[in-house]
Design an enzyme around this catalytic site. Structure first.
Site, PDB file in Angstrom:
ATOM      1  N   CYS A 169      49.877 -84.080 -39.300  1.00  0.00           N
ATOM      2  CA  CYS A 169      50.876 -84.458 -38.301  1.00  0.00           C
ATOM      3  C   CYS A 169      50.226 -84.631 -36.935  1.00  0.00           C
ATOM      4  O   CYS A 169      50.905 -84.990 -35.966  1.00  0.00           O
ATOM      5  CB  CYS A 169      51.981 -83.406 -38.227  1.00  0.00           C
TER       6      CYS A 169
ATOM      7  N   GLN B  64      59.813 -80.099 -43.748  1.00  0.00           N
ATOM      8  CA  GLN B  64      59.686 -81.388 -43.082  1.00  0.00           C
ATOM      9  C   GLN B  64      61.022 -81.794 -42.455  1.00  0.00           C
ATOM     10  O   GLN B  64      62.075 -81.694 -43.093  1.00  0.00           O
ATOM     11  CB  GLN B  64      59.239 -82.471 -44.072  1.00  0.00           C
TER      12      GLN B  64
ATOM     13  N   ASP C 298      47.955 -79.740 -45.948  1.00  0.00           N
ATOM     14  CA  ASP C 298      48.957 -80.184 -44.974  1.00  0.00           C
ATOM     15  C   ASP C 298      49.043 -79.124 -43.878  1.00  0.00           C
ATOM     16  O   ASP C 298      50.011 -78.363 -43.799  1.00  0.00           O
ATOM     17  CB  ASP C 298      50.310 -80.380 -45.658  1.00  0.00           C
TER      18      ASP C 298
ATOM     19  N   GLU D 120      48.857 -69.760 -48.717  1.00  0.00           N
ATOM     20  CA  GLU D 120      49.595 -69.727 -47.462  1.00  0.00           C
ATOM     21  C   GLU D 120      49.384 -68.364 -46.790  1.00  0.00           C
ATOM     22  O   GLU D 120      49.255 -67.336 -47.466  1.00  0.00           O
ATOM     23  CB  GLU D 120      51.078 -69.973 -47.718  1.00  0.00           C
TER      24      GLU D 120
END
Length: 783
Positions: free
Chosen positions: A706, A520, A678, A570
């Site tokens: 985002c 981030q 996320d 991931e």
């Protein structure tokens, strides 16, 4: 309602008198509120609607009679009010409203809206387009030389794959005479110069609005250069600053910025409600959260507010500076003033950009000074050639330090510089010399600054693509950093990439960051973001937390002390390696990170089987068709003559059960399943959405986005009822190039397997990007 073309529908004149009662027979009264609740889907009418409806005892029908479609009839095919219903039962009964508009949900309303949007798009002023020297000048050896801007135009909305030869062929096919034409691959804009005013007039008449690949061509003016070739400033030219391009909200007070972002998030929540209505299958009741949205202004859920960023200025810990030329032709390291596809390639220095740290700007200035002396060229976006492409500055902060805006740079403890180059057709010896001189320039510039700048890692990324966005596996090279003026180097005997790391801190945890790892950009605001996600997820010791799109594991690791187990998923192998390293650095043992590019549904299924209570999992999850066949086949074998004796079967089952229980007893079982996602800006992959939606043990989902646009699209698939498997869900569907993310999500939702949908509970905006129009959005979903 039977399908028919819009042109076959009755005209406005026909519908004005269609089925209007000619006598004075009163219409059946409106059903009571209890009846409406029983219906479940009948729209609730506000006070304004009551004023518009007909007077039940009046002999003259209301002008609003039959001007809106009956939502209950549209979904169920019938209505308890019958012919007396004040709403239209189908397109044929629908009348035009007194204000000469149509119900926006009707076919005619949709057609009018589509035509108006198309008309507005055609009438929209494209504005002026600014090119740098390379585009406007004759670099291809053609006749033309200097171009008269009064006889020059830009063609906007051209196919990005086109090049100069393609646009010239197109102009010849249209019979357009011209003097000079130029187009670069990857741009939607082409440059065109005419011989005289008559050619210009004829060319504009022919090309304006011409359809090319389902897009209408636009004619735009070319802005004059800010500086001419002799360096004299042109007072008639317009100049856009890097501040305006990078931080468009910088001139607003921070309170006004927050209000603007909060309003933008509210619009996204309303968009979710509208699209969820469209995505619901016919014959099924609308979800309760959609029906209740009218009570909160059309929002899909309550917007709790917006969380401010602790740091407003200099908050970014990662900055990517492009190399190029400014509008006056000066070699510059800074930010592009627009998109390359729109014909803008000018680069301006990061002056007065409040989101950038002074340290990052200083390193950009050092790099710019070095490039001015370098023998290798900077990257040319028009010709896709050159050597020096981009400088990335990454900063690592000290633990527990939250500085004010005035001394934000004081929190920076480590710095990584990554220089992106393209080494195609270059001499290795010359490149090695340039790298050595560059490292020396950075080291000397850092020491000469007051106070001295930290410099921890210097890395070179070799990328040959057209865009500066490099793939994760792009080659990296670690360069030694001179430690003194006499040219001595640090004791680095190897260039192993695991050494190219800096460290940052979130919630007193130390994170190792590799050159291409995601982290981030606003760590102070990220702490608030992750704490909010943990609070909403209702975590506990018996919770199994799925950290989907976990990256370097920041979310899972910061919340590990609040749950029993964290499973991070991931696709990027290097990010998983960083996550495992970060868990080891911080002494966290209840986290497991998995790198998988396979189907997320299969991965999550195996993990749920491994860590959840078996009995509860089997009760919650129905048997698949293949498994039923296997069981049926096993029963047939057990009943056949060739089957083992019953006592042997019982012994085999007992041994298998004991073995399974022994293996499972070594692992802790969890009762509560929570997922926090996320994803990157494109949103979740459809396979991941399917995996989250179809596992019944997953009751709570926290979505961090985002890009609220993609959150809306993903929520449509997660929160709308499943369609029955009739095989006709997407019959006749063919994706269109202009289809938006929400429309595409509605079509994908039709193929979602039968499962219980989530519902939006609440949302929160978190400002991670002050002075820009971007904002993080957090939404809690449960079922």
């Amino acid at each position: 309602m039977t399908s028919s073309s819009v042109d076959e529908l009755p005209s406005a004149a026909e519908t004005l008198t269609y089925q209007i009662p000619s006598d004075t027979t009163p219409i059946d009264p409106i059903p009571s509120s209890n009846d409406v609740e029983a219906v479940g889907e009948k729209r609730k009418r506000d006070d304004d609607d009551d004023e518009k409806t007909t007077n039940l005892e009046s002999s003259t029908p209301s002008p609003w009679f039959k001007t809106s479609l009956c939502s209950y009839f549209r979904r169920q095919g019938s209505c308890s009010h019958g012919d007396a219903c004040k709403y239209a039962h189908g397109e044929k009964e629908l009348r035009q409203k007194p204000d000469n508009t149509w119900d926006p949900t009707s076919e005619r309303g949709k057609k009018v809206k589509m035509m108006s949007e198309k008309s507005a798009e055609e009438e929209e002023e494209v504005g002026d387009v600014m090119f740098t020297e390379e585009m406007m000048d004759d670099n291809d050896g053609e006749e033309g030389g200097v171009h008269d801007l009064s006889l020059s135009k830009c063609l906007v909305h051209l196919p990005t794959k086109w090049q100069s030869d393609d646009i010239k062929t197109f102009l010849r096919e249209q019979g357009v005479e011209y003097k000079f034409a130029k187009k670069r691959r990857g741009m939607m804009v082409g440059f065109l110069t005419f011989e005289n005013a008559e050619q210009l007039k004829n060319g504009v008449e022919v090309l304006e609005g011409k359809n090319v690949n389902n897009k209408s061509l636009k004619i735009a003016n070319v802005l004059p250069r800010t500086f001419d070739k002799n360096g004299a400033k042109n007072p008639a030219a317009k100049l856009k600053s890097a501040r305006e391009a990078v931080t468009p909200l910088a001139d607003l007070s921070y309170a006004d910025q927050l209000e603007q972002k909060k309003a933008s998030i509210s619009q996204m929540l309303k968009k979710l409600t509208r699209n969820a209505r469209k995505a619901c299958p016919n014959g099924k009741s609308l979800p309760e959260w959609v029906l209740q949205s009218r009570e909160i202004g059309g929002l899909s859920c309550k917007l709790e507010g917006i969380i401010e960023s602790p740091l407003v200025n200099g908050y970014r810990n990662k900055c990517e500076f492009s190399t190029g030329y400014s509008v006056e032709g000066k070699l510059t390291v800074g930010f592009m003033l627009g998109n390359f596809s729109a014909g803008v390639t000018a680069v301006e220095e990061a002056v007065n950009c409040p989101n950038i740290s002074k340290l990052a700007c200083r390193y950009a200035s050092i790099f710019q000074s070095f490039l001015e002396k370098s023998r290798l060229p900077v990257w040319n976006r028009f010709k896709s050639c050159g050597f020096w492409r981009q400088l990335t500055v990454r900063e690592g902060s000290k633990p527990g330090v939250v500085s004010s805006d005035e001394d934000a740079d004081s929190r920076i403890a480590e710095v990584m510089l990554m220089v992106q180059v393209c080494s195609t057709d270059t001499d290795e010896a010359e490149v090695a010399t340039e790298f050595e001189q560059m490292a020396k320039a950075f080291a000397e510039g850092a020491r000469a600054s007051s106070p001295p700048l930290p410099l921890t890692v210097l890395v070179v990324q070799d990328h040959v693509g057209i865009s500066n966005v490099a793939p994760p596996d792009c080659p990296l090279r670690l360069l030694p950093i001179p430690v003194s003026d006499n040219g001595t180097h640090q004791d680095q005997s190897t260039n192993v990439l695991t050494e190219a790391r800096i460290h940052d801190h979130i919630n007193n945890l130390r994170f190792s960051i590799s050159p291409t790892a995601f982290f981030q950009v606003n760590t102070c605001a990220a702490e608030k973001l992750y704490s909010l996600a943990g609070d909403w997820a209702d975590l506990g010791p018996d919770t199994l937390l799925f950290d989907v799109c976990c990256g370097t594991g920041t979310i899972g690791l910061t919340l590990a002390h609040r749950v029993g187990m964290v499973i991070g998923i991931e696709m990027n192998a290097s990010a998983v390696s960083d996550a495992e390293r970060n868990a080891k650095i911080n002494g966290i043992s209840n986290c497991k990170f998995i790198c998988s590019k396979a189907c997320a549904e299969d991965v999550m299924s195996s993990l749920l089987t491994e860590y959840l209570d078996v009995s509860e999992t089997e009760e919650a999850k129905p048997l698949s068709g293949d498994l039923e066949k296997q069981i049926s086949s096993a029963e047939e074998i057990s009943n056949s003559e060739d089957a083992p004796p019953a006592n042997i079967q019982e012994v085999q089952k007992t041994e298998q059960k004991d073995s399974s229980e022994t293996e499972r007893s070594t692992k802790r079982q969890f009762k509560n399943v929570v997922a926090i996602v996320d994803p990157p800006r494109p949103g979740l992959h459809p396979d991941v959405i399917k995996a989250l939606r179809t596992h019944p043990r997953l009751k709570t989902l926290v979505y961090i986005s985002c890009n609220p646009e993609t959150l809306v699209a993903n929520a449509i698939e997660l929160c709308t009822p499943s369609f029955e498997k009739t095989g006709q869900e997407n019959k006749g569907y063919r994706r269109q190039s202009k289809m938006g993310t929400a429309a595409l999500a509605r079509h994908r939702a039709k193929k979602m397997p039968a499962s219980e949908p989530f519902k939006p509970v609440k949302a929160m905006a978190v400002d991670l990007f002050p002075h820009t129009d971007h904002c993080e959005m957090v939404m809690l979903l449960n079922r």
